[in-house]
Scaffold this motif. Structure first.
Motif, PDB file in Angstrom:
ATOM      1  N   TRP A 367     -55.686  71.594  27.683  1.00  0.00           N
ATOM      2  CA  TRP A 367     -54.624  70.577  27.602  1.00  0.00           C
ATOM      3  C   TRP A 367     -54.340  70.188  26.150  1.00  0.00           C
ATOM      4  O   TRP A 367     -53.190  69.939  25.780  1.00  0.00           O
ATOM      5  CB  TRP A 367     -54.988  69.340  28.411  1.00  0.00           C
ATOM      6  CG  TRP A 367     -53.934  68.290  28.242  1.00  0.00           C
ATOM      7  CD1 TRP A 367     -53.997  67.156  27.516  1.00  0.00           C
ATOM      8  CD2 TRP A 367     -52.605  68.336  28.781  1.00  0.00           C
ATOM      9  NE1 TRP A 367     -52.800  66.467  27.563  1.00  0.00           N
ATOM     10  CE2 TRP A 367     -51.934  67.179  28.338  1.00  0.00           C
ATOM     11  CE3 TRP A 367     -51.931  69.241  29.598  1.00  0.00           C
ATOM     12  CZ2 TRP A 367     -50.609  66.906  28.689  1.00  0.00           C
ATOM     13  CZ3 TRP A 367     -50.610  68.967  29.943  1.00  0.00           C
ATOM     14  CH2 TRP A 367     -49.971  67.827  29.487  1.00  0.00           C
ATOM     15  N   GLU A 426     -47.693  64.851  32.694  1.00  0.00           N
ATOM     16  CA  GLU A 426     -48.832  64.250  33.376  1.00  0.00           C
ATOM     17  C   GLU A 426     -50.034  64.587  32.511  1.00  0.00           C
ATOM     18  O   GLU A 426     -50.568  65.693  32.585  1.00  0.00           O
ATOM     19  CB  GLU A 426     -48.984  64.809  34.790  1.00  0.00           C
ATOM     20  CG  GLU A 426     -47.811  64.492  35.708  1.00  0.00           C
ATOM     21  CD  GLU A 426     -47.970  65.116  37.084  1.00  0.00           C
ATOM     22  OE1 GLU A 426     -49.129  65.384  37.485  1.00  0.00           O
ATOM     23  OE2 GLU A 426     -46.950  65.357  37.738  1.00  0.00           O
ATOM     24  N   LYS A 429     -52.707  67.382  32.707  1.00  0.00           N
ATOM     25  CA  LYS A 429     -52.399  68.278  33.829  1.00  0.00           C
ATOM     26  C   LYS A 429     -51.153  69.123  33.599  1.00  0.00           C
ATOM     27  O   LYS A 429     -51.205  70.341  33.724  1.00  0.00           O
ATOM     28  CB  LYS A 429     -52.218  67.460  35.116  1.00  0.00           C
ATOM     29  CG  LYS A 429     -53.446  66.710  35.569  1.00  0.00           C
ATOM     30  CD  LYS A 429     -53.149  65.929  36.845  1.00  0.00           C
ATOM     31  CE  LYS A 429     -54.375  65.143  37.321  1.00  0.00           C
ATOM     32  NZ  LYS A 429     -54.052  64.362  38.547  1.00  0.00           N
ATOM     33  N   LEU A 430     -50.010  68.482  33.295  1.00  0.00           N
ATOM     34  CA  LEU A 430     -48.746  69.207  33.336  1.00  0.00           C
ATOM     35  C   LEU A 430     -47.794  68.750  32.242  1.00  0.00           C
ATOM     36  O   LEU A 430     -47.672  67.551  31.967  1.00  0.00           O
ATOM     37  CB  LEU A 430     -48.079  69.013  34.704  1.00  0.00           C
ATOM     38  CG  LEU A 430     -46.719  69.680  34.924  1.00  0.00           C
ATOM     39  CD1 LEU A 430     -46.636  70.242  36.345  1.00  0.00           C
ATOM     40  CD2 LEU A 430     -45.583  68.692  34.691  1.00  0.00           C
ATOM     41  N   ARG A 432     -43.703  69.600  31.300  1.00  0.00           N
ATOM     42  CA  ARG A 432     -42.463  70.291  31.661  1.00  0.00           C
ATOM     43  C   ARG A 432     -41.441  70.039  30.557  1.00  0.00           C
ATOM     44  O   ARG A 432     -41.144  68.903  30.205  1.00  0.00           O
ATOM     45  CB  ARG A 432     -41.917  69.795  32.989  1.00  0.00           C
ATOM     46  CG  ARG A 432     -40.629  70.520  33.410  1.00  0.00           C
ATOM     47  CD  ARG A 432     -40.088  69.930  34.696  1.00  0.00           C
ATOM     48  NE  ARG A 432     -41.005  70.196  35.806  1.00  0.00           N
ATOM     49  CZ  ARG A 432     -41.070  69.442  36.908  1.00  0.00           C
ATOM     50  NH1 ARG A 432     -40.292  68.394  37.030  1.00  0.00           N
ATOM     51  NH2 ARG A 432     -41.920  69.756  37.867  1.00  0.00           N
ATOM     52  N   GLU A 446     -42.675  75.263  31.991  1.00  0.00           N
ATOM     53  CA  GLU A 446     -43.672  74.366  32.575  1.00  0.00           C
ATOM     54  C   GLU A 446     -45.063  74.929  32.298  1.00  0.00           C
ATOM     55  O   GLU A 446     -45.356  76.087  32.627  1.00  0.00           O
ATOM     56  CB  GLU A 446     -43.429  74.249  34.076  1.00  0.00           C
ATOM     57  CG  GLU A 446     -44.223  73.152  34.744  1.00  0.00           C
ATOM     58  CD  GLU A 446     -43.848  73.020  36.212  1.00  0.00           C
ATOM     59  OE1 GLU A 446     -43.017  72.160  36.540  1.00  0.00           O
ATOM     60  OE2 GLU A 446     -44.366  73.813  37.032  1.00  0.00           O
ATOM     61  N   SER A 448     -49.229  74.066  32.766  1.00  0.00           N
ATOM     62  CA  SER A 448     -50.155  73.181  33.470  1.00  0.00           C
ATOM     63  C   SER A 448     -51.555  73.783  33.438  1.00  0.00           C
ATOM     64  O   SER A 448     -51.742  74.987  33.210  1.00  0.00           O
ATOM     65  CB  SER A 448     -49.710  72.960  34.919  1.00  0.00           C
ATOM     66  OG  SER A 448     -49.695  74.178  35.635  1.00  0.00           O
ATOM     67  N   GLU A 450     -55.663  73.153  35.357  1.00  0.00           N
ATOM     68  CA  GLU A 450     -56.514  72.432  36.300  1.00  0.00           C
ATOM     69  C   GLU A 450     -57.907  73.031  36.249  1.00  0.00           C
ATOM     70  O   GLU A 450     -58.082  74.205  35.888  1.00  0.00           O
ATOM     71  CB  GLU A 450     -55.951  72.518  37.721  1.00  0.00           C
ATOM     72  CG  GLU A 450     -55.810  73.930  38.255  1.00  0.00           C
ATOM     73  CD  GLU A 450     -55.153  73.984  39.615  1.00  0.00           C
ATOM     74  OE1 GLU A 450     -55.240  75.034  40.272  1.00  0.00           O
ATOM     75  OE2 GLU A 450     -54.554  72.967  40.024  1.00  0.00           O
ATOM     76  N   TYR A 458     -55.062  78.137  33.966  1.00  0.00           N
ATOM     77  CA  TYR A 458     -53.835  77.827  33.238  1.00  0.00           C
ATOM     78  C   TYR A 458     -52.652  78.477  33.945  1.00  0.00           C
ATOM     79  O   TYR A 458     -52.721  79.651  34.350  1.00  0.00           O
ATOM     80  CB  TYR A 458     -53.939  78.353  31.801  1.00  0.00           C
ATOM     81  CG  TYR A 458     -52.635  78.344  31.029  1.00  0.00           C
ATOM     82  CD1 TYR A 458     -52.147  77.174  30.470  1.00  0.00           C
ATOM     83  CD2 TYR A 458     -51.905  79.521  30.860  1.00  0.00           C
ATOM     84  CE1 TYR A 458     -50.945  77.164  29.757  1.00  0.00           C
ATOM     85  CE2 TYR A 458     -50.719  79.537  30.161  1.00  0.00           C
ATOM     86  CZ  TYR A 458     -50.237  78.349  29.607  1.00  0.00           C
ATOM     87  OH  TYR A 458     -49.054  78.359  28.912  1.00  0.00           O
ATOM     88  N   ARG A 459     -51.587  77.715  34.118  1.00  0.00           N
ATOM     89  CA  ARG A 459     -50.391  78.224  34.799  1.00  0.00           C
ATOM     90  C   ARG A 459     -49.183  77.996  33.902  1.00  0.00           C
ATOM     91  O   ARG A 459     -49.023  76.920  33.312  1.00  0.00           O
ATOM     92  CB  ARG A 459     -50.188  77.508  36.135  1.00  0.00           C
ATOM     93  CG  ARG A 459     -49.051  78.086  36.976  1.00  0.00           C
ATOM     94  CD  ARG A 459     -48.844  77.222  38.224  1.00  0.00           C
ATOM     95  NE  ARG A 459     -47.865  77.809  39.140  1.00  0.00           N
ATOM     96  CZ  ARG A 459     -47.203  77.110  40.052  1.00  0.00           C
ATOM     97  NH1 ARG A 459     -47.410  75.815  40.174  1.00  0.00           N
ATOM     98  NH2 ARG A 459     -46.341  77.713  40.849  1.00  0.00           N
ATOM     99  N   GLN A 460     -48.319  78.976  33.868  1.00  0.00           N
ATOM    100  CA  GLN A 460     -47.144  78.935  32.985  1.00  0.00           C
ATOM    101  C   GLN A 460     -45.931  79.447  33.754  1.00  0.00           C
ATOM    102  O   GLN A 460     -45.973  80.538  34.323  1.00  0.00           O
ATOM    103  CB  GLN A 460     -47.428  79.805  31.769  1.00  0.00           C
ATOM    104  CG  GLN A 460     -46.311  80.017  30.794  1.00  0.00           C
ATOM    105  CD  GLN A 460     -46.764  80.964  29.702  1.00  0.00           C
ATOM    106  OE1 GLN A 460     -47.670  80.649  28.928  1.00  0.00           O
ATOM    107  NE2 GLN A 460     -46.170  82.133  29.641  1.00  0.00           N
TER     108      GLN A 460
END
Length: 517
Positions: A367, A426, A429-430, A432, A446, A448, A450, A458-460
């Motif tokens: 993060w 957030e 967390k996120l 955007r 975006e 994020s 977790e 990690y998500r993209q």
């Protein structure tokens, strides 16, 4: 400008030093966002009127003011907002051009003046531009003069300040000087760089704006304000270079006015987009020097005197090095449309590039990289490709990649990150981001993270809503670049987080060794 209405037509304002209830419009802008905390410090009760409250969601003074969502072209809601208000600060001026620009600006001012009179507001305070008399002004300077005249001709007492180039970190005028000076050691320039300019430090502008709330009235006139030190525009760039420790800058004044060409050049070499650089450059076509210093009879100069130009530059540079830019011109840009939630995508053509990456590093470290993305930290993949896309965006009138970010490590909703704007955050967390680049469609990025077992996931997602056939062709054209940029971005963000975690662990180990017997 002398009084345009008799004192008997104007309700008396409060005595100097009396706490007032004020309404600030333009609180998400550069000046308005800095003025609000100064008004609070002076003991005033502050309301702010904004079209999009999310744009001020991250400001530290949010809990100390009343936030009103509304528009200056809605007279009814404006009258309600002005109930019980003593002073209206009108700090709104669009940099957008096009047909009807001047008439729209004037109509909004007339709506505000009428609403203020109906609500028995005691004073309107407006910040306009410093300009000579009896010359043909640029569209934007002419519009600012017209707005000031609307207030002076209204039934409400008005204080109209006229200021030249405002020097402070985050000011569009300052950013233009800074980037031109740092980028171009030898600069061929149009003849207007010889024009005489009287700059003013942003702290002194705020001093006068705060003081206007408590001036004995009625007043109803314009006041020229400046640092009382006159330089040419070329001289300001040279003085900036000296203060910043740069080699001597050579500015060659060519006998060509060329405001439009100069505006394009400024857009390509600074963070200022073309839509803003053109009016800024056009406003430099004439001298901007105070013709009077009558404000001294109403508001004393700041303690220690007005800020000289070099000291204003030093203060601005110092704040930038610390990363503590309170407000910046770029955060006052276009409102962001919300990203539709996933179920609402039905019926839309949606293109998406989605990447996930599992790492052994803690989610908190990932993060840290996500929230610090952009600006000097870059985008963690193929810097040249990002720069080329930024140049292309500039050439087509977009924001480009040079706007940077307000703070190097933290973000808030509504803030700018290069050609993106924070739409949602957030923390932990996120993040955007909504694109403000020129493209045939709407785009979001975006990021994020977790926790995932002992590590993190990690998500993209890059999301694009194409507009017509051109939007679909655009997405197809950039797919080869996405296949290079986005996988590398996911890997490199996780790798950067691992380096932070390693440094933290090394530091902890060192401390433990030092503390052991």
């Amino acid at each position: 400008m002398s009084d345009s209405k008799s004192p008997s037509d104007i309700p008396p304002t409060a005595a100097a030093g009396t706490a007032q209830t004020v309404l600030v419009t333009g609180a998400s802008g550069y000046i308005g966002g800095r003025l609000v905390p100064r008004l609070l410090e002076a003991g005033h009760t502050v309301k702010v009127m904004v079209r999009t409250p999310a744009k001020i969601a991250g400001v530290p003074w949010l809990g100390e003011v009343e936030v009103i969502q509304g528009s200056l072209d809605d007279g009814a809601s404006l009258r309600q907002s002005l109930a019980g208000v003593d002073v209206l600060y009108y700090l709104v001026h669009s940099m957008a051009a096009g047909a009807g620009f001047e008439s729209k600006e004037k109509a909004m001012a007339e709506t505000a003046a009428t609403a203020a009179a109906a609500a028995d507001v005691g004073r309107i305070v407006y910040l306009g531009g410093l300009h000579p008399a009896n010359v043909e002004l640029s569209t934007h300077m002419r519009s600012r003069e017209a707005v000031g005249k609307v207030f002076l001709d209204s039934a409400v007492d008005a204080v109209v300040f006229q200021a030249g180039v405002v020097i402070g970190s985050g000011s569009a005028s300052f950013e233009m000087i800074r980037h031109l000076s740092e980028t171009l050691p030898l600069m061929p320039a149009p003849s207007w760089v010889r024009n005489k300019i009287e700059a003013i430090a942003v702290r002194d502008v705020l001093h006068y704006l705060v003081g206007a709330a408590s001036m004995d009235g009625p007043v109803n006139r314009t006041f020229d304000i400046g640092c009382r030190q006159v330089l040419s525009y070329a001289g300001m760039m040279k003085e900036y270079a000296a203060e910043a420790g740069l080699p001597y800058r050579v500015v060659l004044a060519l006998p060509i006015p060329a405001p439009k060409l100069a505006g394009v050049w400024v857009a390509l070499t600074t963070p200022i987009p073309l839509s803003m650089s053109l009016p800024l450059v056009e406003s430099l076509q004439h001298d901007a020097v105070s013709r009077e210093q009558d404000i001294d009879a109403h508001i004393p100069v700041p303690a220690g005197g007005l800020t000289p130009y070099r000291r204003a530059v030093a203060l601005a540079l110092g704040k930038e090095r610390d990363g503590q830019v309170e407000t910046t011109w770029s955060n006052a840009g276009a409102d962001a449309d919300p990203l539709p939630s996933d179920p609402d995508w039905a019926g839309h053509t949606v293109y998406m590039d989605e990447r996930t990456f599992h790492g052994d590093v803690d989610a908190a470290h990932v993060w840290t990289i996500i929230e610090g993305i952009g600006g000097r930290n870059g985008w963690y993949s193929l810097p040249l490709a990002w720069r080329v896309r930024g140049w292309l965006d500039k050439l087509t009138g977009g924001a480009g990649l040079l706007r940077g970010r307000r703070h190097p490590g933290t973000l808030a909703p509504g803030e700018v990150v290069d050609w993106w704007r924070v739409e949602r955050i957030e923390r932990g967390k996120l993040l955007r981001l909504r694109a403000e680049m020129r493209a045939p469609g709407r785009a979001w990025l975006e990021l994020s993270v977790e926790p995932d077992g002992t590590g993190s996931r990690y998500r993209q997602r890059a999301i694009f809503f194409p507009k017509g056939l051109s939007g679909k062709l655009y997405w197809l054209a950039v797919l080869p670049f996405h296949s290079l940029i986005f996988p590398a971005m996911a890997r490199n963000i996780t790798t950067a987080a691992q380096k932070i975690a390693g440094a933290d662990n090394a530091g902890a180990g060192s401390n433990n060794q030092q503390g052991s017997p």
